[in-house]
Design a protein around this motif. Structure first.
Motif, PDB file in Angstrom:
ATOM      1  N   ALA A  83       0.806  -1.228   0.000  1.00  0.00           N
ATOM      2  CA  ALA A  83       0.000   0.000   0.000  1.00  0.00           C
ATOM      3  C   ALA A  83       0.838   1.277   0.000  1.00  0.00           C
ATOM      4  CB  ALA A  83      -0.932  -0.001   1.206  1.00  0.00           C
ATOM      5  N   ILE A  84       2.129   1.164   0.206  1.00  0.00           N
ATOM      6  CA  ILE A  84       2.990   2.353   0.240  1.00  0.00           C
ATOM      7  C   ILE A  84       3.101   2.952  -1.161  1.00  0.00           C
ATOM      8  CG2 ILE A  84       5.342   3.193   0.633  1.00  0.00           C
ATOM      9  CD1 ILE A  84       5.604   1.042   2.817  1.00  0.00           C
ATOM     10  N   PRO A  85       2.729   4.229  -1.324  1.00  0.00           N
ATOM     11  CA  PRO A  85       2.836   4.859  -2.661  1.00  0.00           C
ATOM     12  C   PRO A  85       4.284   5.218  -2.963  1.00  0.00           C
ATOM     13  CG  PRO A  85       2.001   6.436  -1.042  1.00  0.00           C
ATOM     14  CD  PRO A  85       2.161   5.141  -0.314  1.00  0.00           C
ATOM     15  N   LEU A  86       4.827   4.623  -3.985  1.00  0.00           N
ATOM     16  CA  LEU A  86       6.245   4.839  -4.275  1.00  0.00           C
ATOM     17  C   LEU A  86       6.532   4.475  -5.726  1.00  0.00           C
ATOM     18  CD1 LEU A  86       9.175   3.731  -1.994  1.00  0.00           C
ATOM     19  CD2 LEU A  86       9.170   3.065  -4.398  1.00  0.00           C
ATOM     20  N   GLU A  87       7.276   5.334  -6.399  1.00  0.00           N
ATOM     21  CA  GLU A  87       7.716   5.031  -7.752  1.00  0.00           C
ATOM     22  C   GLU A  87       9.188   5.397  -7.886  1.00  0.00           C
ATOM     23  OE1 GLU A  87       6.664   5.851 -12.467  1.00  0.00           O
ATOM     24  OE2 GLU A  87       5.478   6.815 -10.897  1.00  0.00           O
ATOM     25  N   VAL A  88       9.937   4.504  -8.473  1.00  0.00           N
ATOM     26  CA  VAL A  88      11.375   4.704  -8.620  1.00  0.00           C
ATOM     27  C   VAL A  88      11.666   5.382  -9.952  1.00  0.00           C
ATOM     28  CG1 VAL A  88      13.592   3.535  -8.912  1.00  0.00           C
ATOM     29  CG2 VAL A  88      11.994   2.742  -7.168  1.00  0.00           C
ATOM     30  N   LYS A  89      12.490   6.407  -9.901  1.00  0.00           N
ATOM     31  CA  LYS A  89      12.950   7.050 -11.130  1.00  0.00           C
ATOM     32  C   LYS A  89      14.267   6.408 -11.547  1.00  0.00           C
ATOM     33  CE  LYS A  89      14.157  11.439 -13.318  1.00  0.00           C
ATOM     34  NZ  LYS A  89      14.363  12.895 -13.151  1.00  0.00           N
ATOM     35  N   VAL A  90      14.333   5.967 -12.795  1.00  0.00           N
ATOM     36  CA  VAL A  90      15.538   5.339 -13.327  1.00  0.00           C
ATOM     37  C   VAL A  90      16.154   6.231 -14.398  1.00  0.00           C
ATOM     38  CG1 VAL A  90      16.487   3.364 -14.581  1.00  0.00           C
ATOM     39  CG2 VAL A  90      14.683   3.011 -12.871  1.00  0.00           C
ATOM     40  N   VAL A  91      17.448   6.467 -14.282  1.00  0.00           N
ATOM     41  CA  VAL A  91      18.191   7.230 -15.285  1.00  0.00           C
ATOM     42  C   VAL A  91      19.209   6.286 -15.921  1.00  0.00           C
ATOM     43  CG1 VAL A  91      19.742   9.170 -15.720  1.00  0.00           C
ATOM     44  CG2 VAL A  91      17.919   9.381 -14.008  1.00  0.00           C
ATOM     45  N   ARG A  92      19.083   6.064 -17.219  1.00  0.00           N
ATOM     46  CA  ARG A  92      20.001   5.162 -17.924  1.00  0.00           C
ATOM     47  C   ARG A  92      21.234   5.949 -18.387  1.00  0.00           C
ATOM     48  NH1 ARG A  92      18.107   0.227 -19.795  1.00  0.00           N
ATOM     49  NH2 ARG A  92      20.321  -0.078 -20.227  1.00  0.00           N
ATOM     50  N   PHE A  93      22.110   6.230 -17.438  1.00  0.00           N
ATOM     51  CA  PHE A  93      23.324   6.977 -17.778  1.00  0.00           C
ATOM     52  C   PHE A  93      24.175   6.205 -18.785  1.00  0.00           C
ATOM     53  CE2 PHE A  93      27.838   7.913 -17.070  1.00  0.00           C
ATOM     54  CZ  PHE A  93      27.857   9.257 -17.368  1.00  0.00           C
ATOM     55  N   LYS A 120      28.130  18.304 -17.358  1.00  0.00           N
ATOM     56  CA  LYS A 120      27.439  19.299 -16.532  1.00  0.00           C
ATOM     57  C   LYS A 120      26.258  18.687 -15.799  1.00  0.00           C
ATOM     58  CE  LYS A 120      25.527  23.991 -16.790  1.00  0.00           C
ATOM     59  NZ  LYS A 120      25.225  25.145 -17.674  1.00  0.00           N
ATOM     60  N   GLU A 121      25.558  17.746 -16.456  1.00  0.00           N
ATOM     61  CA  GLU A 121      24.374  17.123 -15.841  1.00  0.00           C
ATOM     62  C   GLU A 121      24.758  16.064 -14.813  1.00  0.00           C
ATOM     63  OE1 GLU A 121      20.200  14.897 -17.144  1.00  0.00           O
ATOM     64  OE2 GLU A 121      21.635  15.539 -18.678  1.00  0.00           O
ATOM     65  N   PHE A 122      25.900  15.373 -15.038  1.00  0.00           N
ATOM     66  CA  PHE A 122      26.319  14.282 -14.151  1.00  0.00           C
ATOM     67  C   PHE A 122      27.768  14.494 -13.696  1.00  0.00           C
ATOM     68  CE2 PHE A 122      23.198  12.576 -17.153  1.00  0.00           C
ATOM     69  CZ  PHE A 122      22.264  11.986 -16.298  1.00  0.00           C
ATOM     70  N   PRO A 123      28.047  15.576 -12.981  1.00  0.00           N
ATOM     71  CA  PRO A 123      29.440  15.888 -12.618  1.00  0.00           C
ATOM     72  C   PRO A 123      30.102  14.818 -11.759  1.00  0.00           C
ATOM     73  CG  PRO A 123      27.892  17.248 -11.371  1.00  0.00           C
ATOM     74  CD  PRO A 123      27.087  16.556 -12.424  1.00  0.00           C
ATOM     75  N   PHE A 124      29.301  14.072 -10.967  1.00  0.00           N
ATOM     76  CA  PHE A 124      29.876  13.080 -10.053  1.00  0.00           C
ATOM     77  C   PHE A 124      30.459  11.874 -10.797  1.00  0.00           C
ATOM     78  CE2 PHE A 124      25.230  13.285 -10.043  1.00  0.00           C
ATOM     79  CZ  PHE A 124      24.877  12.079 -10.639  1.00  0.00           C
ATOM     80  N   PHE A 125      30.180  11.729 -12.090  1.00  0.00           N
ATOM     81  CA  PHE A 125      30.765  10.645 -12.876  1.00  0.00           C
ATOM     82  C   PHE A 125      32.025  11.077 -13.625  1.00  0.00           C
ATOM     83  CE2 PHE A 125      26.317   8.703 -13.048  1.00  0.00           C
ATOM     84  CZ  PHE A 125      26.625   7.744 -12.096  1.00  0.00           C
ATOM     85  N   LYS A 139      17.006   7.740  -6.342  1.00  0.00           N
ATOM     86  CA  LYS A 139      16.958   7.634  -7.796  1.00  0.00           C
ATOM     87  C   LYS A 139      17.937   6.538  -8.205  1.00  0.00           C
ATOM     88  CE  LYS A 139      17.372  11.516 -10.049  1.00  0.00           C
ATOM     89  NZ  LYS A 139      18.055  12.727 -10.603  1.00  0.00           N
ATOM     90  N   VAL A 140      17.582   5.730  -9.181  1.00  0.00           N
ATOM     91  CA  VAL A 140      18.449   4.660  -9.664  1.00  0.00           C
ATOM     92  C   VAL A 140      19.147   5.121 -10.941  1.00  0.00           C
ATOM     93  CG1 VAL A 140      18.550   2.301 -10.577  1.00  0.00           C
ATOM     94  CG2 VAL A 140      17.031   2.840  -8.651  1.00  0.00           C
ATOM     95  N   ILE A 141      20.463   5.032 -10.956  1.00  0.00           N
ATOM     96  CA  ILE A 141      21.241   5.397 -12.133  1.00  0.00           C
ATOM     97  C   ILE A 141      22.029   4.173 -12.586  1.00  0.00           C
ATOM     98  CG2 ILE A 141      23.011   6.910 -13.090  1.00  0.00           C
ATOM     99  CD1 ILE A 141      22.296   9.001 -11.085  1.00  0.00           C
ATOM    100  N   SER A 156      20.602   9.371  -1.631  1.00  0.00           N
ATOM    101  CA  SER A 156      19.568   9.730  -2.603  1.00  0.00           C
ATOM    102  C   SER A 156      19.765   9.047  -3.954  1.00  0.00           C
ATOM    103  CB  SER A 156      19.545  11.249  -2.802  1.00  0.00           C
ATOM    104  OG  SER A 156      20.792  11.703  -3.296  1.00  0.00           O
ATOM    105  N   LEU A 157      20.860   8.276  -4.080  1.00  0.00           N
ATOM    106  CA  LEU A 157      21.154   7.603  -5.347  1.00  0.00           C
ATOM    107  C   LEU A 157      21.459   6.128  -5.125  1.00  0.00           C
ATOM    108  CD1 LEU A 157      23.628  10.094  -7.100  1.00  0.00           C
ATOM    109  CD2 LEU A 157      21.178   9.851  -7.547  1.00  0.00           C
ATOM    110  N   VAL A 158      21.046   5.308  -6.077  1.00  0.00           N
ATOM    111  CA  VAL A 158      21.529   3.937  -6.157  1.00  0.00           C
ATOM    112  C   VAL A 158      22.166   3.782  -7.528  1.00  0.00           C
ATOM    113  CG1 VAL A 158      20.848   1.520  -6.424  1.00  0.00           C
ATOM    114  CG2 VAL A 158      19.948   2.858  -4.528  1.00  0.00           C
ATOM    115  N   ILE A 159      23.429   3.411  -7.551  1.00  0.00           N
ATOM    116  CA  ILE A 159      24.176   3.283  -8.804  1.00  0.00           C
ATOM    117  C   ILE A 159      24.399   1.805  -9.088  1.00  0.00           C
ATOM    118  CG2 ILE A 159      26.319   3.876  -9.992  1.00  0.00           C
ATOM    119  CD1 ILE A 159      26.468   6.332  -8.083  1.00  0.00           C
TER     120      ILE A 159
END
Length: 318
Positions: free
Chosen positions: A29-39, A56-61, A119-121, A138-141
């Motif tokens: 019942a928990i409302p939750l949706e995962v955002k996936v970014v296909r880097f 610029k969008e993904f400086p940590f990589f 967020k899943v990357i 805040s991220l799962v890689i």
């Protein structure tokens, strides 16, 4: 008397199943949706002239100190392109993995309500099997090149590592990384503390991945789990007789805790045994402790190894 014992066992099983059903209903019942970014796709499908936009969008990589030529070469290198093609072939449709991760994150939200939904990357990295999936607040890689299937032609690794290079291992690997953030680091040097630490990690998988098998949670084969069950009493007696539980000998860690092709009792049974049998016994201790003590999960993770050992009333199955 037999009827009474049967009734007691039936009631225990019934209430245990009823409790699990209520938990799973609440989780669903928990409302939750995962955002996936296909880097991985973004990087390898970006024209070289647009590299700066990606940086610029993904400086940590893109760590400082690397010239753009490093990334441009990677974008165009035939071997990297072949690896990218294999990843896309396997994960053209990422939806099944996304759904698995959503179920996992709902369980995390149920047991740890203050935890953010990350967020899943997805990336393609350097085949670092020690960091296949990283939970970073805040991220799962997720490094998809390490989940192409154990028989993939690219893998030149020992079998005990390759057996976990499967899609089904993504969620357990995420939990392993998550647990490292939730379980206090081991301060004591003794074997028992290490056993309990990894036992807590595996118990978290019991809670967060209830539909997974013990073999999937531990990253071994079903036959290896059966071996542990059949030899539990023998292994326990070995640890006790050799006075290993409170030993600070750090050579015991690679022998019985770390991933390995087999555990090292220095006996004939070694080649039959799986690695990490110390972690498996620690897991059984945690299960026994939670069965005999009404303790919130957050408190369990902070409880000392010695207290868990004493209060678990752990006894190996004969």
């Amino acid at each position: 008397m037999k009827k009474y014992l049967f009734l007691v066992v039936f009631c225990l099983v019934f209430f245990s199943c009823d409790k699990k059903t209520k938990v799973e209903s609440a989780v669903t019942a928990i409302p939750l949706e995962v955002k996936v970014v296909r880097f991985d796709k973004i990087f390898f499908e970006t024209p070289p002239k647009d590299l700066e936009k990606v940086k610029k969008e993904f400086p940590f990589f893109f760590p400082a100190g690397n010239d753009n030529s490093v990334w441009l070469n990677k974008m165009q290198d035939p071997m990297w392109r072949e690896l990218y093609a294999e990843v896309q072939k396997k994960y053209a449709d990422f939806e099944p993995v996304k759904l698995e991760l959503e179920i996992l994150f709902k369980h995390i939200k149920y047991y740890f309500p203050q935890t953010k939904t990350p967020k899943v990357i997805t990336i393609i990295s350097e085949m670092d099997y020690n960091n296949k999936a990283i939970y970073a607040d805040s991220l799962v890689i997720v490094s998809l090149e390490l989940y192409l299937g154990k028989g993939h032609k690219f893998y030149q690794f020992p079998n005990y590592l390759k057996q976990n290079f499967e899609q089904r291992q993504i969620a357990p690997d995420v939990v392993s990384s998550f647990s490292a953030r939730k379980i206090p680091p081991v301060v004591e040097k003794d074997l028992l503390s290490q056993m309990i630490y990894y036992g807590k990690q595996l118990y978290l998988k019991d809670l967060l991945l209830p539909e997974y098998t013990d073999a999937e949670k531990m990253g071994c084969t079903p036959e290896q789990i059966v071996w542990c069950q059949e030899n539990e009493s023998y292994m326990w007696r070995y640890f006790i007789e050799k006075e290993m539980l409170y030993s600070n000998d750090q050579k015991l860690i690679p022998r019985f805790i770390n991933p390995a092709p087999f555990s090292k009792f220095y006996l004939e049974i070694d080649n039959e045994s799986p690695g990490q049998v110390g972690a498996w016994i620690g897991w059984q201790m945690i299960r026994s402790y939670m069965k005999n003590n009404e303790v919130p999960v957050a408190d369990l993770l902070k409880t000392s190894a010695k207290e868990i050992f004493v209060k678990s009333k752990y006894k190996p199955k004969k």
